[in-house]
Design a protein around this motif. Structure first.
Motif, short mmCIF file in Angstrom:
data_model
loop_
_atom_site.label_atom_id
_atom_site.label_comp_id
_atom_site.label_asym_id
_atom_site.label_seq_id
_atom_site.Cartn_x
_atom_site.Cartn_y
_atom_site.Cartn_z
N ARG A 1 2.85 -7.71 9.60
CA ARG A 1 2.05 -8.69 8.86
C ARG A 1 2.64 -9.03 7.50
NH1 ARG A 1 -4.36 -8.03 10.10
NH2 ARG A 1 -4.20 -7.84 12.36
N GLY A 2 3.77 -8.45 7.18
CA GLY A 2 4.43 -8.78 5.93
C GLY A 2 4.05 -7.92 4.75
N ARG A 3 3.35 -6.82 5.00
CA ARG A 3 2.95 -5.93 3.91
C ARG A 3 4.02 -4.88 3.66
NH1 ARG A 3 -2.38 -4.60 5.24
NH2 ARG A 3 -3.19 -5.98 3.62
N LYS A 4 4.25 -4.55 2.41
CA LYS A 4 5.15 -3.45 2.06
C LYS A 4 4.39 -2.14 2.16
CE LYS A 4 8.14 -1.62 -1.57
NZ LYS A 4 8.63 -1.78 -2.96
N VAL A 5 5.00 -1.13 2.79
CA VAL A 5 4.37 0.17 2.95
C VAL A 5 5.27 1.24 2.34
CG1 VAL A 5 3.48 1.89 4.57
CG2 VAL A 5 3.18 -0.54 5.06
N ASN A 6 4.71 1.98 1.39
CA ASN A 6 5.36 3.17 0.85
C ASN A 6 4.72 4.37 1.53
OD1 ASN A 6 6.61 1.50 -1.25
ND2 ASN A 6 4.57 1.48 -2.17
N LEU A 7 5.52 5.23 2.10
CA LEU A 7 5.00 6.40 2.81
C LEU A 7 5.42 7.67 2.08
CD1 LEU A 7 3.60 7.71 5.27
CD2 LEU A 7 5.83 7.65 6.43
N ILE A 8 4.42 8.46 1.69
CA ILE A 8 4.67 9.77 1.08
C ILE A 8 4.26 10.84 2.08
CG2 ILE A 8 4.15 11.30 -0.85
CD1 ILE A 8 3.30 8.81 -2.45
N THR A 9 5.19 11.73 2.42
CA THR A 9 4.87 12.82 3.34
C THR A 9 5.24 14.16 2.71
OG1 THR A 9 7.03 12.75 4.47
CG2 THR A 9 5.25 11.37 5.37
N MET A 10 4.50 15.20 3.13
CA MET A 10 4.85 16.55 2.71
C MET A 10 6.04 17.05 3.55
SD MET A 10 2.25 15.73 1.17
CE MET A 10 0.72 15.97 0.31
N GLY A 11 5.97 16.85 4.85
CA GLY A 11 7.04 17.26 5.76
C GLY A 11 8.13 16.22 5.84
N GLY A 12 9.34 16.68 6.16
CA GLY A 12 10.48 15.78 6.22
C GLY A 12 10.77 15.26 7.61
N GLU A 13 11.88 14.54 7.75
CA GLU A 13 12.23 13.89 9.00
C GLU A 13 12.46 14.89 10.13
OE1 GLU A 13 15.46 11.22 8.52
OE2 GLU A 13 14.45 9.99 7.00
N GLU A 14 12.82 16.12 9.80
CA GLU A 14 13.06 17.12 10.84
C GLU A 14 11.79 17.44 11.63
OE1 GLU A 14 11.70 19.26 7.19
OE2 GLU A 14 13.17 17.67 7.62
N GLU A 15 10.62 17.10 11.10
CA GLU A 15 9.35 17.34 11.79
C GLU A 15 8.89 16.13 12.61
OE1 GLU A 15 6.33 18.46 9.04
OE2 GLU A 15 7.50 20.08 8.12
N ASP A 16 9.55 14.99 12.44
CA ASP A 16 9.02 13.73 12.98
C ASP A 16 9.04 13.71 14.51
OD1 ASP A 16 8.85 13.02 10.36
OD2 ASP A 16 10.25 11.34 10.48
N ILE B 1 0.84 -1.18 0.00
CA ILE B 1 0.00 0.00 0.00
C ILE B 1 0.88 1.24 0.00
CG2 ILE B 1 -1.87 -1.16 1.25
CD1 ILE B 1 -1.09 0.55 3.69
N THR B 2 0.29 2.34 -0.44
CA THR B 2 0.95 3.64 -0.38
C THR B 2 0.15 4.53 0.55
OG1 THR B 2 1.79 3.40 -2.64
CG2 THR B 2 1.70 5.63 -1.72
N PHE B 3 0.82 5.08 1.55
CA PHE B 3 0.18 5.87 2.60
C PHE B 3 0.65 7.31 2.44
CE2 PHE B 3 -0.95 5.18 7.41
CZ PHE B 3 -1.95 6.13 7.30
N VAL B 4 -0.30 8.26 2.41
CA VAL B 4 0.02 9.67 2.23
C VAL B 4 -0.35 10.43 3.50
CG1 VAL B 4 -0.29 11.72 0.80
CG2 VAL B 4 -0.51 9.44 -0.22
N LEU B 5 0.62 11.15 4.06
CA LEU B 5 0.41 11.94 5.28
C LEU B 5 1.06 13.31 5.10
CD1 LEU B 5 1.41 9.27 7.96
CD2 LEU B 5 -0.92 10.04 7.47
N GLY B 6 0.54 14.29 5.85
CA GLY B 6 1.19 15.59 5.86
C GLY B 6 2.58 15.52 6.46
N GLY B 7 2.72 14.70 7.48
CA GLY B 7 4.00 14.53 8.16
C GLY B 7 3.81 13.63 9.36
N LEU B 8 4.82 13.56 10.20
CA LEU B 8 4.78 12.71 11.39
C LEU B 8 4.99 13.56 12.63
CD1 LEU B 8 6.82 9.63 10.15
CD2 LEU B 8 4.33 9.89 10.29
N SER B 9 4.31 14.71 12.67
CA SER B 9 4.37 15.57 13.84
C SER B 9 3.59 14.93 14.98
CB SER B 9 3.82 16.96 13.51
OG SER B 9 2.47 16.86 13.09
N GLY B 10 3.46 15.64 16.09
CA GLY B 10 2.96 15.02 17.30
C GLY B 10 1.47 14.90 17.45
N GLY B 11 0.71 14.85 16.37
CA GLY B 11 -0.74 14.75 16.45
C GLY B 11 -1.24 13.34 16.67
N GLY B 12 -2.50 13.23 17.10
CA GLY B 12 -3.09 11.93 17.33
C GLY B 12 -3.26 11.11 16.07
#
Length: 370
Positions: free
Chosen positions: A38-53, A12-23
């Motif tokens: 579970r053995g699934r491949k995950v592609n993650l597309i984010t607008m924000g980069g790792e500095e926001e994580d 699956i491909t997962f799209v998020l704004g970023g990985l900031s501290g929200g619920g």
């Protein structure tokens, strides 16, 4: 709720704004960990980069950062920037030809994802995380949600009110409720032996922490041993600090800022309180209940009332009524046995929402024949 799903979707491909501290981001990362397990491949597309994580990802997630567009006070310039973001997202999604599913969280990202994926042959799944009837994103996002959500294949929400707010523009067959997952810690709270009240949430007007501080202030003389811990950051911090000083509550009400792992605060809590104007399915509430902490919640949050039954798994007060809130808090503060019993019942009531169970629900949605 537990279902056995034979699923043929391995990527699956997962799209998020970023990985900031929200619920929502916290839930997203928990789900990514489970899907990888579970053995699934995950592609993650984010607008924000790792500095926001704020939340760590598994090392084998394929992540692509496409960047954010700068804010603009001009609505037409803002639309142009979002068009560019749609174009970048579309190109990135097409880099994953073996992923039949594209999933996104939160309104603005959902709209951009739908527009980016139209005509790609991908199954588009979007998820709302709040009360869609009350949450106001301003122009043009509310209009765009009404216009384009019907183009998604599945539209999910984590609460019944979240779904109900979209029934006017999304066909009922596309709407699916997927509750937030709950993690049951081995170490439970001991609310009967604690004198700490806990609130976890973004410091924003919608969360109304000021109402909670005012209610606690009314009890400071009669309950001098009690304190209030507030976890979270946001634009209301300075206003809340002034409120604490105005009510002579320094040292009694503590603003801890963002806490990556709040489990220790849940373990030490006697009581968890919400005061929001609106919510979807509150993550912090479910975390408190999973730890065995009783909750006091307002009567205007149907998503919270799906879990809190007044007098059984928590207490319910009249929204906006600081006197009623203070009285409900005091009734718990004065009764150790009540806190213990409500906390035990709260933990028992959320056992069916484990990550394993909720991941099965997502698997059914992802299934190619769903």
């Amino acid at each position: 709720m537990r279902k056995t799903v034979h699923n043929s979707v391995h990527e699956i491909t997962f799209v998020l704004g970023g990985l900031s501290g929200g619920g929502a981001e916290r839930v997203a990362v928990h789900l990514i960990h489970e899907w990888i397990r579970r053995g699934r491949k995950v592609n993650l597309i984010t607008m924000g980069g790792e500095e926001e994580d704020h939340y760590p990802l598994p090392g084998n997630v394929h992540r692509v950062v496409i960047g954010r567009e700068s804010a603009s006070g001009n609505k037409w310039a803002g639309l142009l920037r979002n068009v560019r973001q749609v174009y970048r997202l579309r190109k990135t999604v097409q880099c994953f030809p073996s992923s039949p599913i594209v999933l996104s969280f939160l309104t603005r990202i959902n709209v951009i994802t739908i527009l980016a994926c139209i005509g790609t042959g991908k199954k588009i799944v979007v998820s709302e995380r709040s009360d869609t009837a009350l949450q106001n994103h301003g122009w043009p996002w509310h209009w765009l949600r009404e216009k384009f959500y019907r183009r998604a294949d599945v539209v999910t929400a984590n609460s019944i009110p979240g779904l109900d707010g979209m029934r006017a523009y999304v066909s009922g067959g596309k709407l699916k409720r997927v509750p937030n997952p709950v993690f049951l810690p081995e170490r439970r709270a001991s609310p009967g032996r604690s004198t700490r009240i806990l609130h976890v949430g973004r410091l924003a007007p919608v969360k109304q922490q000021g109402l909670l501080i005012e209610a606690f202030g009314r009890l400071k003389e009669t309950h001098p041993e009690w304190s209030l811990d507030i976890l979270g950051d946001g634009e209301e911090r300075e206003a809340l600090e002034r409120e604490i000083g105005h009510r002579n509550l320094k040292g009694r009400v503590l603003l801890h800022g963002h806490v990556d792992d709040p489990s220790d605060y849940y373990h030490r809590a006697a009581l968890f309180v919400l005061a929001s104007r609106y919510e979807g399915s509150p993550n912090a509430l479910l975390e408190a209940m999973a730890h065995g902490v009783p909750a006091v919640v307002p009567d205007n949050l149907p998503g919270a009332l799906e879990f809190v039954t007044d007098g059984e798994t928590g207490l319910v007060y009249k929204h906006g009524d600081v006197k009623d809130l203070a009285e409900k808090m005091a009734s718990c503060m004065d009764n150790q046995l009540l806190r213990t019993n409500l906390g035990a019942a709260a933990r028992e009531s959320v056992k069916e929402y484990t990550i394993d169970t909720i991941a099965d629900v997502w698997d059914e949605i992802f299934s190619t024949d769903a």
